[in-house]
Motif scaffolding. Structure first.
Motif, short mmCIF file in Angstrom:
data_model
loop_
_atom_site.label_atom_id
_atom_site.label_comp_id
_atom_site.label_asym_id
_atom_site.label_seq_id
_atom_site.Cartn_x
_atom_site.Cartn_y
_atom_site.Cartn_z
N ALA B 104 0.82 -1.22 0.00
CA ALA B 104 0.00 0.00 0.00
C ALA B 104 0.85 1.27 0.00
CB ALA B 104 -0.94 0.00 1.20
N THR B 105 1.93 1.27 0.80
CA THR B 105 2.82 2.43 0.83
C THR B 105 4.26 1.94 0.90
OG1 THR B 105 2.90 2.61 3.25
CG2 THR B 105 1.11 3.79 2.14
N THR B 106 5.17 2.81 0.53
CA THR B 106 6.60 2.48 0.53
C THR B 106 7.08 2.09 1.92
OG1 THR B 106 6.81 4.15 -1.18
CG2 THR B 106 8.85 3.33 -0.21
N PHE B 107 6.75 2.92 2.90
CA PHE B 107 7.17 2.69 4.28
C PHE B 107 6.73 1.31 4.77
CE2 PHE B 107 5.62 3.31 8.80
CZ PHE B 107 6.85 3.13 9.40
N ARG B 108 5.49 0.99 4.48
CA ARG B 108 4.90 -0.27 4.92
C ARG B 108 5.58 -1.46 4.25
NH1 ARG B 108 0.09 -1.53 7.49
NH2 ARG B 108 0.01 0.69 7.95
N VAL B 140 -3.14 -3.84 -4.33
CA VAL B 140 -3.66 -3.63 -3.00
C VAL B 140 -4.65 -2.47 -3.03
CG1 VAL B 140 -3.09 -2.94 -0.66
CG2 VAL B 140 -1.58 -4.47 -1.91
N ARG B 141 -5.75 -2.65 -2.33
CA ARG B 141 -6.69 -1.57 -2.16
C ARG B 141 -6.94 -1.46 -0.66
NH1 ARG B 141 -11.88 -1.20 -1.54
NH2 ARG B 141 -13.00 0.67 -2.15
N GLY B 142 -6.20 -0.56 -0.03
CA GLY B 142 -6.30 -0.49 1.42
C GLY B 142 -5.79 -1.77 2.02
N VAL B 143 -6.57 -2.40 2.87
CA VAL B 143 -6.16 -3.65 3.48
C VAL B 143 -6.92 -4.83 2.91
CG1 VAL B 143 -5.37 -2.59 5.60
CG2 VAL B 143 -7.76 -3.26 5.39
#
Lengths: 273, 273, 273
Positions: B104-108, B140-143
């Motif tokens: 979902a995000t780079t950090f994650r 991915v769409r959110g969780v």
């Protein structure tokens, strides 16, 4: 022009939420996370709790709307809240502010006012919170209100006009205003005040309804409050106390039928309130 | 050699969980803490939520297994997650990773990949998450996942072989693999997708089962998923919506009888999937 | 002088909680927030979760009592805990300490001991936690106790005298002492141990009772434990497992009648225990 405030219009928008399943990014307090996520799921929306500086703003790209609730506030979260609200604005996505406990402490009030500057689509709080946000003399006692929605309406309308947003004031009768028109919602049950974070959760539900009607956040908010309040009424018929009310409320949001919504929604314009 | 995948073998391991009450240390997201702790208790295990840098790694000495879930991730927690996973490895204790929102995000995604390097015993996610962890093109769409478990299986098997772990992919049918063999679990009910954090909680339950069969995490994971899914089926018979399903699920995990487990577990090898 | 430990005295104090609705500021662990807030609401009190350095101590002015629970401890929270406890003392307001997991790790034990130095009105924990706080040889296994309340009583009495506080030790029979007198409370049900954070929540309930009887925290604590335990007994009659027990417990706290309290409270002095 009359606003569409019937059970049929509420049902129509609710169906849009269920069909499209908007992703609602929630930066919210710890107490409310469980009921908020479950309420969004029960209503057909999709919750995502992502709050950290490192990803909150990036996450907005995936979301249909954003909910920011300052309940269990700390400095580590306020930066993310502002960055996320800013990103939502830049991307043209609705974002909703729940100013929990506005007026209770200096830190809290200042954080909330800095978020109001970022122009939320909707601000929803109890009378004391709305009065504190509007700069009035709201008397706050913890997170409960000691004023009524009607007392806060005049300041709420001023706030709505100044920010260019919708303001919803919770109470025995909820009032929703864009600064010009006022909608009253009479659905609900007093026992809701004995279940924590129901106000937080319904603000997130309003974000989901607004995501499906971004051109008309006044009506969308009123519809969300009505559907929520009606589900609570259905649950209250069989509840034996606040905990079974909470279970029944979420079940009812999931299973409520068209006829129940069409026949029992209690919305009306109340511009002379 | 055939795997033991009967209702009787599931019941046997479940009884071991109830008898020994393994302490499962959970570093998990805020949304899931309540249901995860209650699910572990209902199943007979003992939850302990301890996440801070100052004690998480020290706490591992007391635990039988560790659960790490990156749901509401922040940098303050990632150091603890890595230190705790490292401590678990050094002490020879199983640890389980739930890569919520991978991709979902780079950090994650980067945080998750750094945890995978620490060689979890089990990685359990939905298809999109497993594909993102495996380096594939998971959408991915959110969780929530937009792919099916079968689509992710090939990448999941590669991941399992590369890491030397078990990979479980959730879906209408759950698939569990060690990279060589594949087990399908068909217990469950679609309404589970309307209750937040049930996936998080069942990953913790898998940790408890693995703690009682550390030599065979593939079978232990499959058994945990089957017992959980069966409890959900029992609850769904009387549920009126997602909130009563959640109540019934935890009650059923506490009270499910030997005959119900023995007769209704739906596990089988599915190496040709 | 005999202590007032009847069902009638419990009902009288419980009514005072319901009538005055004391605001209880809670700095508590993430797992417990939902059930704690809902239990306080069900019992007629008003919860407020405010933990950050920037406002926790300022918030105390609004509160009738403070609850500090170290469950999911981190350094960011410990400063607030100390500042809030200090502010409560300076303002002459009762504050209650729940030393979750005392003895489990160095960081945790040291933080707890530094809070004990700030002289809580009540310390409530299980036998192992009380023994660890008192400097004894409590054996801790995660957050569960491996000792019985009676084993911890002698050290608990010493602790109460040294700090000048009330100490409550949970167990099959709860023991409450001010270092001189001992009260035994026999209400409750074993299934409570399968619901997470019920101990955390009842400590907050004790804070609410103490807020309404600040001159007598020994009796107030005993009354809170008895009313809570009785509500659990009522719920256990119809519970099908731990999750329905939790629902029924909160419902019962909201709806329990005078006759049920008066006839079923099981409190007595037990100075020779």
């Amino acid at each position: 022009m009359d606003l569409q405030l019937t059970g049929a219009s509420a049902w129509e928008l609710f169906c849009k939420v269920k069909e499209t399943g908007p992703l609602i990014q929630c930066i919210t307090n710890f107490v409310s996370m469980d009921i908020m996520a479950n309420m969004l799921l029960a209503a057909g929306a999709s919750p995502a709790m992502a709050h950290s500086r490192e990803e909150a703003a990036e996450f907005v790209r995936l979301a249909s709307a954003v909910l920011i609730n300052v309940g269990t506030l700390s400095p580590e979260w306020t930066d993310s809240m502002r960055a996320t609200a800013t990103a939502a604005r830049e991307l043209g996505k609705p974002w909703v502010l729940d100013p929990v406990g506005a007026g209770a402490t200096t830190f809290r009030t200042q954080t909330i006012l800095s978020l109001v500057d970022l122009k939320p689509t909707l601000i929803r709080g109890n009378a004391s919170e709305v009065m504190a946000v509007a700069g009035g003399v709201g008397t706050v006692r913890g997170v409960d209100s000691t004023a009524s929605a009607v007392e806060a309406l005049s300041l709420g309308k001023d706030l709505a006009r100044r920010v260019g947003c919708v303001v919803a004031i919770s109470g025995a009768t909820d009032l929703v205003t864009d600064g010009h028109r006022v909608v009253a919602c009479r659905n609900g049950t007093p026992l809701l005040t004995k279940v924590t974070a129901t106000g937080c959760a319904v603000t997130a539900l309003a974000a989901a309804f607004i995501a499906c009607a971004p051109h008309d956040p006044l009506t969308a908010t009123a519809h969300a409050l009505a559907v929520f309040g009606l589900a609570a009424e259905l649950a209250a018929r069989e509840a034996r106390g606040p905990a079974s009310l909470r279970v029944g409320l979420l079940d009812a949001l999931y299973s409520v039928k068209q006829s129940q919504v069409c026949e029992n929604v209690l919305l009306n314009e109340a511009n002379d309130t």
